[in-house]
Design an enzyme around this catalytic site. Structure first.
Site, PDB file in Angstrom:
ATOM      1  CB  CYS A 168      -0.945   0.011   1.190  1.00  0.00           C
ATOM      2  SG  CYS A 168      -2.080  -1.388   1.186  1.00  0.00           S
TER       3      CYS A 168
ATOM      4  CG  HIS B 213      -3.069   3.702   1.807  1.00  0.00           C
ATOM      5  ND1 HIS B 213      -3.572   3.246   0.616  1.00  0.00           N
ATOM      6  CD2 HIS B 213      -3.142   2.651   2.682  1.00  0.00           C
ATOM      7  CE1 HIS B 213      -3.917   1.973   0.751  1.00  0.00           C
ATOM      8  NE2 HIS B 213      -3.674   1.594   1.992  1.00  0.00           N
TER       9      HIS B 213
ATOM     10  CG  ASN C  47      -6.584  -0.554   1.285  1.00  0.00           C
ATOM     11  OD1 ASN C  47      -5.860  -0.199   0.356  1.00  0.00           O
ATOM     12  ND2 ASN C  47      -6.110  -0.966   2.442  1.00  0.00           N
TER      13      ASN C  47
HETATM   14  O1  UT7 Z   1      -3.719  -0.795   3.498  1.00  0.00           O
HETATM   15  C1  UT7 Z   1      -2.724  -1.249   4.356  1.00  0.00           C
HETATM   16  C2  UT7 Z   1      -2.976  -0.803   5.699  1.00  0.00           C
HETATM   17  N1  UT7 Z   1      -4.172  -1.425   6.215  1.00  0.00           N
HETATM   18  C3  UT7 Z   1      -4.886  -0.769   7.062  1.00  0.00           C
HETATM   19  O2  UT7 Z   1      -4.561   0.351   7.306  1.00  0.00           O
HETATM   20  C4  UT7 Z   1      -6.014  -1.475   7.753  1.00  0.00           C
HETATM   21  C5  UT7 Z   1      -5.901  -1.177   9.216  1.00  0.00           C
HETATM   22  N2  UT7 Z   1      -6.942  -1.757  10.028  1.00  0.00           N
HETATM   23  C6  UT7 Z   1      -8.228  -1.371   9.973  1.00  0.00           C
HETATM   24  O3  UT7 Z   1      -8.640  -0.580   9.165  1.00  0.00           O
HETATM   25  C7  UT7 Z   1      -9.139  -1.907  11.042  1.00  0.00           C
HETATM   26  O4  UT7 Z   1      -8.381  -2.538  12.042  1.00  0.00           O
HETATM   27  C8  UT7 Z   1     -10.210  -2.888  10.514  1.00  0.00           C
HETATM   28  C9  UT7 Z   1     -11.240  -2.135   9.702  1.00  0.00           C
HETATM   29  C10 UT7 Z   1      -9.550  -3.969   9.697  1.00  0.00           C
HETATM   30  C11 UT7 Z   1     -10.936  -3.551  11.696  1.00  0.00           C
HETATM   31  O5  UT7 Z   1     -11.488  -2.572  12.551  1.00  0.00           O
HETATM   32  P1  UT7 Z   1     -11.208  -2.624  14.106  1.00  0.00           P
HETATM   33  O6  UT7 Z   1     -11.996  -1.533  14.699  1.00  0.00           O
HETATM   34  O7  UT7 Z   1      -9.737  -2.588  14.335  1.00  0.00           O
HETATM   35  O8  UT7 Z   1     -11.827  -3.993  14.511  1.00  0.00           O
HETATM   36  P2  UT7 Z   1     -11.109  -5.275  15.162  1.00  0.00           P
HETATM   37  O9  UT7 Z   1     -10.219  -5.944  14.190  1.00  0.00           O
HETATM   38  O10 UT7 Z   1     -10.534  -4.906  16.514  1.00  0.00           O
HETATM   39  O11 UT7 Z   1     -12.368  -6.195  15.391  1.00  0.00           O
HETATM   40  C12 UT7 Z   1     -13.460  -5.785  16.254  1.00  0.00           C
HETATM   41  C13 UT7 Z   1     -14.595  -6.769  16.058  1.00  0.00           C
HETATM   42  C14 UT7 Z   1     -14.143  -8.231  16.113  1.00  0.00           C
HETATM   43  O12 UT7 Z   1     -15.138  -8.970  16.760  1.00  0.00           O
HETATM   44  P3  UT7 Z   1     -14.974  -9.416  18.317  1.00  0.00           P
HETATM   45  O13 UT7 Z   1     -13.721 -10.240  18.342  1.00  0.00           O
HETATM   46  O14 UT7 Z   1     -14.855  -8.126  19.058  1.00  0.00           O
HETATM   47  O15 UT7 Z   1     -16.224 -10.164  18.561  1.00  0.00           O
HETATM   48  C15 UT7 Z   1     -14.106  -8.630  14.666  1.00  0.00           C
HETATM   49  O16 UT7 Z   1     -14.304 -10.011  14.493  1.00  0.00           O
HETATM   50  O17 UT7 Z   1     -15.188  -6.583  14.760  1.00  0.00           O
HETATM   51  C16 UT7 Z   1     -15.274  -7.857  14.107  1.00  0.00           C
HETATM   52  N3  UT7 Z   1     -15.238  -7.661  12.677  1.00  0.00           N
HETATM   53  C17 UT7 Z   1     -16.333  -7.479  11.940  1.00  0.00           C
HETATM   54  N4  UT7 Z   1     -17.632  -7.418  12.264  1.00  0.00           N
HETATM   55  C18 UT7 Z   1     -18.507  -7.210  11.277  1.00  0.00           C
HETATM   56  C19 UT7 Z   1     -14.151  -7.623  11.868  1.00  0.00           C
HETATM   57  N5  UT7 Z   1     -14.538  -7.425  10.596  1.00  0.00           N
HETATM   58  C20 UT7 Z   1     -15.893  -7.334  10.615  1.00  0.00           C
HETATM   59  C21 UT7 Z   1     -16.857  -7.140   9.618  1.00  0.00           C
HETATM   60  N6  UT7 Z   1     -18.160  -7.078   9.995  1.00  0.00           N
HETATM   61  N7  UT7 Z   1     -16.545  -6.987   8.319  1.00  0.00           N
END
Ligand code: UT7
Length: 323
Positions: free
Chosen positions: A113, A250, A280
């Site tokens: 990225c 980005h 993304n």
């Molecule tokens: O491009 C290269 C760089 N990449 C990035 O910059 C991506 C960086 N990361 C992010 O943008 C975020 O971390 C995400 C969007 C990927 C995830 O958001 P988050 O607020 O960090 O969520 P998390 O990974 O801490 O997950 C929180 C909860 C989890 O459930 P539990 O374990 O709390 O029950 C996940 O399983 O959200 C759940 N979850 C979802 N729920 C509904 C993860 N993806 C989804 C989804 N729909 N699509």
């Protein structure tokens, strides 16, 4: 002093638009979750017969048109991608052939990225050192080809597309008043390679593999490292946050973008946002955002534009340029 000035921008997005509800049909997710956690509303997916090079060629043509240049005037193509058509040759050489360009040189850069920022810095070096006068810099990706469609934590985030800019040499006096690329700041830290990676490849599994990400850890690194690199690049250019007219980050997550803007004390009015419509698109996201904002007439000659990105590696960096 030789400076690399942006002469044209262009982009291409595949026709197929996929909204968030598409994923809710097969996964435990919702439009509400995706919008509120990422800012993404829709993304484009390439057709089955469209490859990264097809997207790149379309974006390159648009950028050449916008610059009022012919392909044969270009000395070099630097193309950032992590989703090449083939292991080799490079996508850049396919673009060269696709444009009917029979001179110059072409190569790919792979920094995921952050790829477009790395490609811009490379192109700037080629121009400054006199190896090229005009460089086509492209970011092109088909991340839909490396998704695990059962992993809601990743497959809802990514999209396909391509963006391009044409850089041309111009004389500057070496001050921060010059037009063109004023400074670059590149970083990698391979200790974090497992946070965001593809679980296959020619040298390991012999397959293309799919993307794996520990999203919340990448998120934390992104917020800290993006503000840091932008400040460093501004410092190298002899500028500070107050001088910035446009931040072109980005486009991974609206929450990362807002947190970075806040750390840089930049109002959101100065931030180019395309994440809602594109998702993304990895190395394509910054040139797509540049081209879309350019089409909207956002950039005025003399504006200070900061582009910054982070991705797998981890690799991250930024470029400060005067439009
Ligand atoms: O491009 C290269 C760089 N990449 C990035 O910059 C991506 C960086 N990361 C992010 O943008 C975020 O971390 C995400 C969007 C990927 C995830 O958001 P988050 O607020 O960090 O969520 P998390 O990974 O801490 O997950 C929180 C909860 C989890 O459930 P539990 O374990 O709390 O029950 C996940 O399983 O959200 C759940 N979850 C979802 N729920 C509904 C993860 N993806 C989804 C989804 N729909 N699509």
């Amino acid at each position: 002093m030789r400076r690399a000035v942006v002469r044209g921008t262009g982009h291409y997005l595949p026709e197929r638009v996929v909204d968030n509800d598409f994923f809710a049909q097969t996964l435990d997710t919702s439009d509400e979750w995706i919008r509120s956690r990422t800012g993404i509303e829709r993304r484009h997916f390439a057709a089955d017969d469209q490859r990264t090079s097809d997207l790149a060629i379309a974006a390159a043509r648009a950028a050449l048109d916008n610059a009022g240049m012919q392909a044969d005037q270009i000395d070099a193509i630097v193309l950032a991608t992590s989703t090449p058509d083939f292991t080799f040759p490079s996508v850049a050489t396919m673009v060269q052939a696709g444009l009917g360009m029979t001179r110059g040189f072409a190569f790919d850069v792979q920094a995921v990225c952050a790829g477009f920022v790395f490609a811009l810095a490379n192109a700037d070096g080629l121009i400054r050192s006199g190896q090229a006068d005009r460089v086509l810099v492209i970011g092109a990706e088909t991340f839909s080809r490396i998704m695990d469609w059962t992993d809601r934590g990743t497959c809802v985030l990514f999209g396909d597309g391509a963006g391009a800019v044409v850089l041309e040499v111009a004389d500057g006096d070496g001050s921060s008043d010059d037009r063109g690329i004023l400074s670059t700041d590149l970083n990698s830290d391979g200790r974090y390679k497992d946070l965001l990676h593809v679980d296959g490849g020619v040298g390991s599994t012999g397959t293309a593999g799919v993307l794996r990400m520990q999203g919340n850890l990448v998120f934390r690194h992104a917020v800290e490292k993006l503000a840091d690199t932008a400040h460093r690049a501004l410092d190298k250019a002899g500028l500070d946050s107050d001088d910035v007219d446009w931040l072109v980050p980005h486009q991974a997550n609206l929450r990362i973008i807002s947190a970075t803007a806040q750390k840089m004390q930049l109002p959101m009015e100065k931030v180019v946002l395309t994440v809602a419509d594109h998702g993304n698109t990895s190395a394509a996201s910054i040139p797509l955002a540049l081209s879309v904002a350019d089409r909207q007439g956002k950039f005025q000659e003399g504006d200070v534009v900061v582009a910054e990105g982070i991705g797998g590696g981890l690799s991250w960096g930024s470029v400060v340029l005067r439009w």
